[in-house]
Enzyme design. Structure first.
Site, PDB file in Angstrom:
ATOM      1  N   ASP A   1       0.875  -1.164   0.000  1.00  0.00           N
ATOM      2  CA  ASP A   1       0.000   0.000   0.000  1.00  0.00           C
ATOM      3  C   ASP A   1       0.916   1.219   0.000  1.00  0.00           C
ATOM      4  O   ASP A   1       1.844   1.302   0.805  1.00  0.00           O
ATOM      5  CB  ASP A   1      -0.870  -0.018   1.267  1.00  0.00           C
ATOM      6  CG  ASP A   1      -2.271   0.509   1.028  1.00  0.00           C
ATOM      7  OD1 ASP A   1      -2.387   1.642   0.519  1.00  0.00           O
ATOM      8  OD2 ASP A   1      -3.236  -0.190   1.371  1.00  0.00           O
TER       9      ASP A   1
ATOM     10  N   ASP B   1      -3.063   4.934  -2.038  1.00  0.00           N
ATOM     11  CA  ASP B   1      -4.054   5.546  -1.163  1.00  0.00           C
ATOM     12  C   ASP B   1      -4.425   6.958  -1.639  1.00  0.00           C
ATOM     13  O   ASP B   1      -3.528   7.760  -1.908  1.00  0.00           O
ATOM     14  CB  ASP B   1      -3.438   5.614   0.238  1.00  0.00           C
ATOM     15  CG  ASP B   1      -4.440   5.939   1.313  1.00  0.00           C
ATOM     16  OD1 ASP B   1      -5.372   5.152   1.502  1.00  0.00           O
ATOM     17  OD2 ASP B   1      -4.281   6.981   1.975  1.00  0.00           O
TER      18      ASP B   1
ATOM     19  N   GLU C   1      -6.660   4.542  -5.476  1.00  0.00           N
ATOM     20  CA  GLU C   1      -7.921   4.868  -4.818  1.00  0.00           C
ATOM     21  C   GLU C   1      -8.295   6.304  -5.209  1.00  0.00           C
ATOM     22  O   GLU C   1      -7.483   7.212  -5.037  1.00  0.00           O
ATOM     23  CB  GLU C   1      -7.755   4.749  -3.307  1.00  0.00           C
ATOM     24  CG  GLU C   1      -9.072   4.920  -2.574  1.00  0.00           C
ATOM     25  CD  GLU C   1      -8.905   5.207  -1.086  1.00  0.00           C
ATOM     26  OE1 GLU C   1      -9.817   4.888  -0.331  1.00  0.00           O
ATOM     27  OE2 GLU C   1      -7.863   5.770  -0.687  1.00  0.00           O
TER      28      GLU C   1
ATOM     29  N   HIS D   1     -11.206  -2.591   3.453  1.00  0.00           N
ATOM     30  CA  HIS D   1     -11.076  -2.269   4.886  1.00  0.00           C
ATOM     31  C   HIS D   1     -11.863  -1.021   5.286  1.00  0.00           C
ATOM     32  O   HIS D   1     -11.921  -0.692   6.470  1.00  0.00           O
ATOM     33  CB  HIS D   1      -9.598  -2.062   5.201  1.00  0.00           C
ATOM     34  CG  HIS D   1      -9.027  -0.905   4.421  1.00  0.00           C
ATOM     35  ND1 HIS D   1      -8.828  -0.958   3.063  1.00  0.00           N
ATOM     36  CD2 HIS D   1      -8.660   0.336   4.805  1.00  0.00           C
ATOM     37  CE1 HIS D   1      -8.355   0.200   2.641  1.00  0.00           C
ATOM     38  NE2 HIS D   1      -8.241   1.014   3.680  1.00  0.00           N
ATOM     39  N   ASP D   2     -12.405  -0.280   4.320  1.00  0.00           N
ATOM     40  CA  ASP D   2     -13.172   0.939   4.626  1.00  0.00           C
ATOM     41  C   ASP D   2     -14.676   0.726   4.490  1.00  0.00           C
ATOM     42  O   ASP D   2     -15.445   1.662   4.723  1.00  0.00           O
ATOM     43  CB  ASP D   2     -12.783   2.072   3.655  1.00  0.00           C
ATOM     44  CG  ASP D   2     -11.350   2.553   3.864  1.00  0.00           C
ATOM     45  OD1 ASP D   2     -10.853   2.434   4.992  1.00  0.00           O
ATOM     46  OD2 ASP D   2     -10.749   3.036   2.885  1.00  0.00           O
TER      47      ASP D   2
HETATM   48  C1  GLC Z   1      -7.916   5.790   2.387  1.00  0.00           C
HETATM   49  C2  GLC Z   1      -7.792   4.518   3.166  1.00  0.00           C
HETATM   50  C3  GLC Z   1      -8.378   4.725   4.516  1.00  0.00           C
HETATM   51  C4  GLC Z   1      -7.611   5.808   5.200  1.00  0.00           C
HETATM   52  C5  GLC Z   1      -7.537   7.081   4.361  1.00  0.00           C
HETATM   53  C6  GLC Z   1      -6.467   7.981   4.845  1.00  0.00           C
HETATM   54  O1  GLC Z   1      -9.236   6.130   2.146  1.00  0.00           O
HETATM   55  O2  GLC Z   1      -8.377   3.464   2.463  1.00  0.00           O
HETATM   56  O3  GLC Z   1      -8.385   3.548   5.274  1.00  0.00           O
HETATM   57  O4  GLC Z   1      -8.186   6.108   6.434  1.00  0.00           O
HETATM   58  O5  GLC Z   1      -7.236   6.816   3.021  1.00  0.00           O
HETATM   59  O6  GLC Z   1      -5.207   7.433   4.586  1.00  0.00           O
END
Ligand code: GLC
Ligand code: CA
Length: 587
Positions: A107, A213, A270, A345-346
């Site tokens: 990641d 991320d 993402e 995970h979110d």
């Molecule tokens: C992304 C991750 C999340 C995190 C955020 C800040 O959305 O998937 O889990 O809290 O970024 O890094």
């Protein structure tokens, strides 16, 4: 009526043919009974993952971190969080993946660091130190009464202003997430160089690519203007128009992409708030060499309130289908690519979000969702436990069981302002059980042993195991041909067996107005498959003639077990039934 099939010349690529399994290190497998999952625990389960039939493993952040946001707050990109293990353990993990013919992703969290990172420690120490510009520092504003105010009205994703005042130097720094997650300043060339070094370091170690991320937040509007006042209940406002897919994003992605190309590495970005199709295409079009694919958010934000995810957001199956249809056809027509996911995970567990399945329907509903997702056009992602049909946390769990900063900050904020409004607080608690990230973070249920076999009996795991582990666990599923696990294996296997259709074929949504059935065809030259998914707990009829479906040649897969009844003229679909048929194309 019939949809015309157009076979496009489509680029073949290994990352288009692959599928990915995501690991959340804290909750995957605890090897030393300290209650926290770890990297040796992952190594011990590689055969299990391989058996599922995925090609790539993505491990969520396991770097050194104070764990304010479960490792998405990194304090050193070159060492690991001690309870998870060491860099040598990662070497063993990479080796274990490669020896089984799987690839491994890290990641890459580089929109922000932890406030404990050495760069930030230096940056905040004085205005004229070498690292000051590595982060986004701004002068305070003052209101008419002379009170100090943040430089603008941007809201943080984790509640409150996105700016934190730092007494020492009398300026604010930007944090789109927690106060402890200051945003890096990508305008400053040494920051980009440092990120490139991190990327090369892990690729040189044998890592095969990255999940990036919030990668579309790295270029911000440098005027830092106020966001429009849309939510009247708040001072702080959503400012995504000023930082999502910002002015220099593609320049920065090209920089990363050059390195990735050198290593033929995998990348998925993402990208929340990525609404402009053309702009997304610039990131993922095959010949652009920026990133391979993105995680879009429309279908996972579908049940959110307009400004607050913990507000009820009613949704319809037709809306969900139109969200998929848009990306499916757009990417196919433009040589882009989709990342397919229900969970990570979110997000809460997909069976709970997208169906009304009772506990006893977990298996059949889990299979249906697997079929629907993994046979669309794109690279499928499976999140740990999804292959077992794991569910959200129990309704009865008290707030003390929840640990996620996003949820806890929300709760504390509302406790402070609405302490006497029991009805409102009860409603928020109900929403946490539906949407809190905690739902995805309970430990993987390996067996019916105490703690679900995640950690030793008598050990207190960092987060409680879902009490349904006696019914839902890996041990009982791996060798059971009728389990969700075995079914996922079949779906991923089918996708590989009919690679032309399911990876390189077109996508046509059928029966668009149905609020019950998600139906689509995939076609490559003259081979066509029909995927039919009943999203309800009711038995239905589905009319192939009304949808111009050709003659059935073969039943490729069925969530109830393969049957021959599809020769009927009017097809019956049992509750949560999913079926995949090879049919004669009509267009
Ligand atoms: C992304 C991750 C999340 C995190 C955020 C800040 O959305 O998937 O889990 O809290 O970024 O890094
Ligand atoms: Ca451990």
């Amino acid at each position: 009526m019939a949809n015309k099939h157009v076979q496009r010349p489509i680029h073949r690529a290994w990352w288009r043919e692959s599928s990915v399994y995501q690991i959340w290190p804290a909750s995957f497998k605890d090897s030393n009974n300290d209650g926290v999952g770890d990297i040796p625990g992952i190594v011990s389960k590689l055969d299990y993952i391989k058996k599922l039939g995925v090609d790539i493993i993505w491990m969520s952040p396991a770097y050194k971190s104070p764990q304010v946001d479960m490792g998405y707050d990194i304090s050193d990109y070159y060492s690991m969080h001690a309870p998870y293990g060491t860099v040598e353990d990662v070497d063993r993990l990479i080796e274990g993946c490669h020896s089984r013919g799987m690839k491994f992703l890290m990641d890459l969290v580089v929109n922000h660091t932890s406030d404990q990172h050495e760069w930030f420690q230096k940056s905040r120490s004085s205005k004229d130190n070498e690292y000051r510009n590595w982060y986004v520092w701004k002068q305070p504003k003052y209101d008419e009464q002379g009170n100090r105010q943040p430089p603008n009205n941007w809201i943080s994703h984790f509640q409150g202003s996105a700016w934190q005042y730092d007494e020492l130097t009398g300026e604010y720094y930007l944090h789109l997430y927690a106060v402890e997650q200051p945003d890096l300043n990508w305008e400053h060339p040494p920051v980009r160089k440092a990120v490139h070094d991190i990327v090369r370091f892990w690729l040189d170690k044998g890592c095969d690519g990255f999940r990036m991320d919030v990668i579309n937040f790295i270029s911000k509007n440098q005027d830092f203007p106020d966001a429009p006042n849309k939510d009247p209940s708040q001072i702080w406002q959503w400012a995504d128009i000023h930082y999502a897919n910002g002015p220099r994003l593609h320049e920065y992605l090209q920089g990363l992409g050059q390195i990735l190309k050198e290593y033929d590495a995998f990348s998925v970005g993402e990208m929340p708030f990525a609404k402009k199709l053309d702009d997304v295409l610039k990131a993922v079009r095959y010949d652009r060499h920026e990133i391979n694919m993105i995680f879009d958010f429309a279908h996972v934000d579908i049940d959110h309130g307009p400004y607050d995810k913990f507000v009820e957001g009613p949704w319809k199956l037709t809306t969900l289908k139109s969200m998929f249809e848009k990306w499916q056809t757009f990417m196919y027509e433009n040589d882009g690519w989709n990342a397919l996911y229900w969970e990570n995970h979110d997000q809460p567990r997909s069976i709970d979000r997208y169906t009304n399945a009772k506990p006893e329907d977990s298996t059949i509903a889990g299979k249906m969702l697997a079929t629907c997702l993994a046979l669309m056009s794109g690279t499928p992602f499976v999140y740990q436990g999804q292959e077992l049909g794991m569910r959200n946390v129990p309704l009865e769990w008290p707030i003390e069981e929840y640990q996620d900063i996003d949820c806890i900050n929300h709760w504390k904020g509302h406790l402070a302002t609405e302490a006497n409004n029991t009805a409102a607080l009860d409603e928020y608690r109900r929403q946490y059980q539906k949407k809190s990230r905690d739902n995805a973070r309970t430990p993987v249920q390996w067996s019916s042993e105490p703690n679900g076999g995640f950690t030793g009996a008598g050990v207190k795991p960092w987060m409680s195991v879902n009490p349904n582990y006696a019914e839902i666990n890996a041990e009982s599923q791996v060798s059971d041909p009728s389990s969700v696990f075995s079914y996922w294996r079949s779906v991923l296997g089918l996708r590989k067996k009919y690679l032309d259709i399911f990876v390189y074929g077109d996508f046509v949504m059928l029966d668009k107005t149905s609020e019950e059935v998600f139906a689509y065809t995939r076609q490559y030259e003259d081979q066509q498959a029909l995927v039919l998914c009943n999203f309800t707990d009711k038995a239905l009829k589905w009319d192939p003639a009304a949808n111009a479906v050709g003659k059935v040649q073969d039943v490729l897969l069925n969530s109830y077990g393969v049957s021959e009844k599809y020769q009927d003229e009017t097809w019956a679909l049992r509750p949560f039934e999913a079926t995949v048929l090879l049919v004669t194309p009509t267009a």
